[in-house]
Scaffold this active site. Sequence first.
Site, PDB file in Angstrom:
ATOM      1  N   HIS A   1       0.833  -1.214   0.000  1.00 20.71           N
ATOM      2  CA  HIS A   1       0.000   0.000   0.000  1.00 20.71           C
ATOM      3  C   HIS A   1       0.867   1.263   0.000  1.00 20.71           C
ATOM      4  CE1 HIS A   1      -2.843   3.079   1.184  1.00 20.71           C
ATOM      5  NE2 HIS A   1      -2.275   3.203   2.373  1.00 20.71           N
TER       6      HIS A   1
ATOM      7  N   HIS B   1       3.929   7.093   5.357  1.00 22.05           N
ATOM      8  CA  HIS B   1       2.724   7.776   5.840  1.00 22.05           C
ATOM      9  C   HIS B   1       1.952   6.996   6.903  1.00 22.05           C
ATOM     10  CE1 HIS B   1       0.329   5.422   2.864  1.00 22.05           C
ATOM     11  NE2 HIS B   1      -0.691   5.697   3.654  1.00 22.05           N
ATOM     12  N   ASP B   2       2.131   5.672   6.969  1.00 24.05           N
ATOM     13  CA  ASP B   2       1.436   4.887   8.006  1.00 24.05           C
ATOM     14  C   ASP B   2       2.407   4.310   9.032  1.00 24.05           C
ATOM     15  OD1 ASP B   2      -1.282   5.175   7.247  1.00 24.05           O
ATOM     16  OD2 ASP B   2      -1.111   3.621   5.713  1.00 24.05           O
TER      17      ASP B   2
ATOM     18  N   GLU C   1       1.648   5.652  12.603  1.00 23.91           N
ATOM     19  CA  GLU C   1       0.270   5.261  12.963  1.00 23.91           C
ATOM     20  C   GLU C   1       0.153   3.753  13.225  1.00 23.91           C
ATOM     21  OE1 GLU C   1      -2.613   7.465  10.546  1.00 23.91           O
ATOM     22  OE2 GLU C   1      -3.812   5.635  10.497  1.00 23.91           O
ATOM     23  N   ASP C   2       0.861   2.952  12.468  1.00 18.56           N
ATOM     24  CA  ASP C   2       0.606   1.502  12.467  1.00 18.56           C
ATOM     25  C   ASP C   2       1.758   0.606  12.897  1.00 18.56           C
ATOM     26  OD1 ASP C   2      -1.982   1.938  11.587  1.00 18.56           O
ATOM     27  OD2 ASP C   2      -1.453   1.771   9.475  1.00 18.56           O
TER      28      ASP C   2
ATOM     29  N   ASP D   1      -3.330   8.450  -1.061  1.00 19.28           N
ATOM     30  CA  ASP D   1      -3.699   7.417  -0.089  1.00 19.28           C
ATOM     31  C   ASP D   1      -5.148   6.980  -0.318  1.00 19.28           C
ATOM     32  OD1 ASP D   1      -3.602   5.801   2.189  1.00 19.28           O
ATOM     33  OD2 ASP D   1      -3.931   7.466   3.580  1.00 19.28           O
TER      34      ASP D   1
HETATM   35  N1  LIG Z   1      -9.205  -0.308   1.057  1.00 15.91           N
HETATM   36  C1  LIG Z   1      -8.493  -1.007   1.939  1.00 15.91           C
HETATM   37  N2  LIG Z   1      -8.129  -0.428   3.114  1.00 15.91           N
HETATM   38  C2  LIG Z   1      -7.389  -1.156   3.978  1.00 15.91           C
HETATM   39  C3  LIG Z   1      -6.990  -2.477   3.687  1.00 15.91           C
HETATM   40  N3  LIG Z   1      -6.241  -2.924   4.720  1.00 15.91           N
HETATM   41  C4  LIG Z   1      -6.149  -1.929   5.598  1.00 15.91           C
HETATM   42  N4  LIG Z   1      -6.847  -0.849   5.176  1.00 15.91           N
HETATM   43  C5  LIG Z   1      -6.974   0.407   5.916  1.00 15.91           C
HETATM   44  O1  LIG Z   1      -8.244   0.398   6.525  1.00 15.91           O
HETATM   45  C6  LIG Z   1      -8.666   1.756   6.715  1.00 15.91           C
HETATM   46  C7  LIG Z   1     -10.143   1.811   6.559  1.00 15.91           C
HETATM   47  O2  LIG Z   1     -10.705   1.018   7.546  1.00 15.91           O
HETATM   48  P1  LIG Z   1     -11.564   1.653   8.702  1.00 15.91           P
HETATM   49  O3  LIG Z   1     -12.158   0.547   9.480  1.00 15.91           O
HETATM   50  O4  LIG Z   1     -12.494   2.679   8.100  1.00 15.91           O
HETATM   51  O5  LIG Z   1     -10.506   2.447   9.582  1.00 15.91           O
HETATM   52  P2  LIG Z   1      -9.433   1.929  10.646  1.00 15.91           P
HETATM   53  O6  LIG Z   1      -8.672   0.783  10.024  1.00 15.91           O
HETATM   54  O7  LIG Z   1      -8.585   3.166  10.858  1.00 15.91           O
HETATM   55  O8  LIG Z   1     -10.180   1.544  11.880  1.00 15.91           O
HETATM   56  C8  LIG Z   1      -7.954   2.609   5.680  1.00 15.91           C
HETATM   57  O9  LIG Z   1      -7.356   3.650   6.387  1.00 15.91           O
HETATM   58  P3  LIG Z   1      -7.534   5.192   6.105  1.00 15.91           P
HETATM   59  O10 LIG Z   1      -7.603   5.933   7.383  1.00 15.91           O
HETATM   60  O11 LIG Z   1      -8.570   5.481   5.092  1.00 15.91           O
HETATM   61  O12 LIG Z   1      -6.181   5.552   5.482  1.00 15.91           O
HETATM   62  P4  LIG Z   1      -4.716   5.094   5.947  1.00 15.91           P
HETATM   63  O13 LIG Z   1      -4.789   4.483   7.301  1.00 15.91           O
HETATM   64  O14 LIG Z   1      -4.305   4.131   4.866  1.00 15.91           O
HETATM   65  O15 LIG Z   1      -3.918   6.331   5.927  1.00 15.91           O
HETATM   66  C9  LIG Z   1      -6.927   1.642   5.055  1.00 15.91           C
HETATM   67  O16 LIG Z   1      -5.615   2.127   5.027  1.00 15.91           O
HETATM   68  C10 LIG Z   1      -7.411  -3.065   2.451  1.00 15.91           C
HETATM   69  O17 LIG Z   1      -7.121  -4.219   2.142  1.00 15.91           O
HETATM   70  N5  LIG Z   1      -8.155  -2.283   1.628  1.00 15.91           N
HETATM   71 MN   LIG Z   2      -2.559   4.692   3.957  1.00 19.12          MN
END
Ligand SMILES: Nc1nc2c(ncn2[C@@H]2O[C@H](COP(=O)(O)OP(=O)(O)O)[C@@H](OP(=O)(O)OP(=O)(O)O)[C@H]2O)c(=O)[nH]1
Ligand SMILES: [Mn+2]
Length: 179
Positions: free
Chosen positions: A36, A62-63, A66-67, A123
């Site tokens: 990603h 960027h993550d 956070e992660d 992102d």
């Molecule tokens: N589309 C998708 N998203 C995934 C996947 N695996 C992990 N994610 C992450 O999950 C987030 C969306 O899930 P949510 O349940 O809404 O949020 P959370 O993980 O923060 O609790 C996205 O973060 P975000 O806050 O929108 O952005 P960021 O954390 O990437 O910066 C995304 O990065 C995947 O397989 N597909």
């Molecule tokens: Mn991201």
Amino acid sequence: MATYPSAKFMECLQYASFKHRQQRRKDPQNTPYVNHVINVSTILSVEACITDEAVLMTALLHDVVEDTDASFEDVEKLFGADVCGLVREVTDDKSLEKQERKRLQIENAAKSSCRAKLIKLADKLDNLRDLQVNTPTGWTPERREQYFIWAMKVVDNLRGTNANLELKLDEIFRQRGLL
Ligand SMILES: Nc1nc2c(ncn2[C@@H]2O[C@H](COP(=O)(O)OP(=O)(O)O)[C@@H](OP(=O)(O)OP(=O)(O)O)[C@H]2O)c(=O)[nH]1
Ligand SMILES: [Mn+2]
């Protein structure tokens, strides 16, 4: 004459892949998480034609705060204050409730610097491209749909930053019937 990629960019790639090494995305294929962050940096370089190296490096990082167990201090020591400042701008405060974090992403998008806005657009573009073909493990179709709606609210506060990325995002929102 400058040669690319630079040593610091390669170190950044290595650091991100090391720190995210145990993480997987939520897609059914359990894609390594680092794919990603590489996608986000590649979108900025190839699709948005960004050559600002700190932006391309921050996309890789960027993550990471956070992660993973990486801290802002680690990032500053390794990659400098400019990159660290950008990483701060794109990092959610994980100590907050999820609802509040989601609300703040919408609110903070508008206040971001132009360079942070670019990373946020890329992102969201990568996450939405993934959601077009996958439903993350454990997500209902409704939750997936809600993500598109929420992401459009974030993107609406990032507009006027990069026409190409915004066109590509709008094409996705159009396909979902949101535009
Ligand atoms: N589309 C998708 N998203 C995934 C996947 N695996 C992990 N994610 C992450 O999950 C987030 C969306 O899930 P949510 O349940 O809404 O949020 P959370 O993980 O923060 O609790 C996205 O973060 P975000 O806050 O929108 O952005 P960021 O954390 O990437 O910066 C995304 O990065 C995947 O397989 N597909
Ligand atoms: Mn991201």
